[in-house]
Design a protein around this motif. Structure first.
Motif: not given
Ligand code: SAH
Ligand code: SF4
Ligand code: F3S
Length: 429
Positions: A98-99, A122-125, A16-19, A169-171
Motif C-alpha cells: 500500500i505505501p 514495516d514502512e507503514i507509519d 487498508d483503504s484508510e491507509v 506501535d499499536i498502543l
C-alpha cells in the motif's frame, strides 16, 4: 486529480483503504466520495467467494465504460494479478504494498501500467495515519496474514504469512487515535489470537487488550476474528475483568461434523470446540458467541449437515454468518476435492439454517425486553432511527440526533426482532 476508493470485503480492507487514503493525500491527491467526478477509481477488492470476485469485475466493466482510470488493491490484486491488465485495469497494488499506491497512480497518469507486490508492511507509519472514516470508531490491524491454510480459503494466498505489529506501535496508534476523539477501537487479524506469537517477546492479545483498556479515552475495545485452537482463556479473563472490552467473541466453527472439519483442515474437533465455549461461558457468563459456517462443503452428507444443525441448536450463537461453499482457485479444496453437493441441496440446507438461526436470534433477544443497556451512538439509519451497539455487540435502534453520534447513552429496550433491538434513550452517560 480526484480519486474515489470503493471498498469491498472485510474490515481489514476497510482499514487498508484508510491507509491508502493517507498515502494518497500526503502526495496531494484529493479523495472524493463522488464516483462520477473522480478521475481515478481504486477498487479495494475481495475474493473470498466467487460472488465477491464477480462484484468487482463487474465494477471494473462499469468504470471502464465511464473512461475512468482503474486501480486494484486488496485480495483481488494478489489473486487475480494475471487477469487484471487484460480487463483494462491501469495499476495493481498488492495487500502488502500500500505505501506505493501514490507511485502507482503517478505511473498510470503517464499511461504506464504497473503492478507492485513488494512487502512494505514495516514502512507503514501508523503514528501518522490518524484519519478514519468514522469520528469515534477505528479499525486497527494488529496481525497481517494467516498461517492456517483451511483447505477452502484463499486468504493465506492473498495476505501472506502471519506477521504481528509491535505492541508499542499499536498502543501508540490507539493513544493517538484516542486524542482525536476515537472512543471505540476494533483490533483486526484473520487469526487475531495468533497475535504476538511470531514476535517472541511475550506479546499477546490478552496483554494488548489489558494495556489498551488503560487508555482513559477509549471506552470500548473489540477484536476479530478468533481461531478456536489459538484462542486463549486469558482473553476471556481480561474480558471478565474489564468493562471496556466487548463481550463478543467471534469464533468461527465452520462446520458441525468432525469429518468435514478434518477435510477443511480446521485443527479441532466439535468436542474441543464445545469445551472451549463451555470454558469461555464459565469465565464470561453473558458472553455473546458469534460464528461463521460453510454449507455444502465437498462430501457433506445429510448426516454431516444434521451435525451442523445440532451444533447450532446446542450452542445458540448470537449471530451466524452462513455461506455456501465456493471453490477458490489454488486452494487445496479446489485442487483435490470435487464440489459435489448439488446446488439445490446447498440452497435448501442454507435456507434451513438461516431460518433456524432467525428463531434462535429472536428467542435469545427476548431477555433484552425492558432491560437498560449502555450504547454508543454510531450512525443514522433509515427513517431517522439512530443505531449503536451495546457491550455484547447487539445492534440497537432508537430516536436520537446527529450531535449524539459518538456519545454513550442508556437505552431501555422496548421492542425485539430477530435482528436489531429497539428502545428509548433513558439518559446520556
Ligand atoms: N479468518 C477468519 C475468516 C476469514 S474469511 C476465520 O478463520 O474464520 C470469512 C469467512 O468466509 C470464513 O469464516 C468462512 O466461513 C467464509 N469462507 C472462506 N472461504 C470460503 C469459501 N471458499 N467458500 C465459502 N465460504 C468461505
Ligand atoms: Fe482462512 Fe482459515 Fe486463515 Fe480464517 S483461519 S483466514 S478461514 S485460512
Ligand atoms: Fe475478502 Fe481478503 Fe477480507 S478475500 S474477506 S478482503 S481478507
Amino acid at each position: 486529480m480526484k480519486i474515489y476508493i470503493k471498498t469491498y470485503g472485510c474490515q481489514m480492507n476497510e482499514n487498508d483503504s484508510e491507509v491508502a487514503k493517507y498515502y494518497l493525500e500526503i502526495e496531494g491527491y484529493e479523495i472524493t466520495d463522488d464516483e462520477e467526478s473522480a478521475d481515478i477509481v481504486i477498487l479495494n477488492t475481495c475474493v473470498v467467494r466467487k460472488k465477491a470476485e464477480e462484484k468487482f469485475y463487474s465494477a471494473i466493466g462499469e468504470f471502464k465504460k465511464k473512461n475512468k482510470k482503474i486501480g486494484i488493491m486488496g485480495c483481488g490484486a494478489d489473486k487475480e494479478k494475471e487477469n487484471l491488465f487484460k480487463r483494462g485495469v491501469d495499476f495493481i497494488v498488492g495487500t502488502r504494498a500500500i505505501p506505493r499506491i501514490s507511485e502507482a497512480v503517478e505511473y498510470s497518469l503517464k499511461n504506464k501500467k504497473v503492478a507492485f507486490f513488494d512487502d512494505l508492511l514495516d514502512e507503514i507509519d501508523y503514528k501518522k495515519i490518524i484519519k478514519r472514516n468514522s469520528k469515534h470508531h477505528a479499525w486497527i490491524t494488529i496481525i497481517y496474514g494467516c498461517n492456517r491454510f483451511c483447505t477452502y480459503c484463499i486468504v493465506p494466498y492473498t495476505r501472506g504469512r502471519e506477521k504481528s505489529r509491535k505492541m508499542e506501535d499499536i498502543l501508540s496508534e490507539a493513544s493517538n487515535l484516542a486524542k482525536t476523539g476515537i472512543k471505540e477501537i476494533t483490533y483486526l487479524g484473520q487469526n487475531v489470537d495468533a497475535y504476538g506469537k511470531d514476535l517472541n517477546d511475550g506479546s499477546s492479545l490478552a496483554k494488548l487488550l489489558h494495556k489498551t483498556a488503560e487508555i482513559p479515552q477509549i471506552e470500548r475495545i473489540w477484536f476479530l476474528t478468533s481461531y478456536p485452537t489459538d484462542f486463549s482463556l486469558d482473553i476471556a479473563k481480561e474480558i471478565s475483568k474489564s468493562n471496556k472490552i466487548g463481550k463478543n467473541i467471534h469464533l468461527p466453527v465452520q462446520h458441525g461434523s468432525n469429518k468435514i472439519l478434518k477435510k477443511m483442515n480446521r485443527r479441532y474437533t466439535i468436542e474441543e470446540y464445545k469445551e472451549l465455549i463451555k470454558n469461555i461461558r464459565e469465565i464470561v457468563p453473558d458472553a455473546s458467541i458469534t460464528s461463521d459456517i460453510i454449507v455444502g462443503f465437498p462430501d457433506e452428507s445429510e448426516e454431516d449437515f444434521l451435525n451442523t444443525v445440532k451444533l447450532v441448536k446446542e450452542i445458540k450463537f448470537e449471530r451466524l454468518n452462513l455461506a455456501i461453499y465456493s471453490p477458490r482457485e489454488g486452494t487445496i479444496a479446489w485442487k483435490f476435492f470435487q464440489d459435489n453437493v448439488p446446488r439445490i441441496i446447498k440452497t435448501r440446507r442454507m435456507a434451513y439454517l438461516l431460518n433456524l438461526q432467525k428463531e434462535i436470534n429472536r428467542a435469545l433477544n427476548e431477555k433484552y425486553l425492558e432491560r437498560e443497556v449502555e450504547v454508543i451512538v454510531e450512525s443514522e439509519g433509515k427513517n431517522g432511527i439512530f443505531y449503536g451497539r451495546d457491550i455484547r455487540n447487539k445492534i440497537i435502534g432508537f430516536n436520537a440526533s446527529a450531535e449524539m453520534i459518538g456519545k454513550k447513552v442508556l437505552v431501555k429496550i422496548k421492542k425485539i426482532t430477530a435482528g436489531p433491538l429497539y428502545g428509548d434513550i433513558v439518559k446520556l452517560l
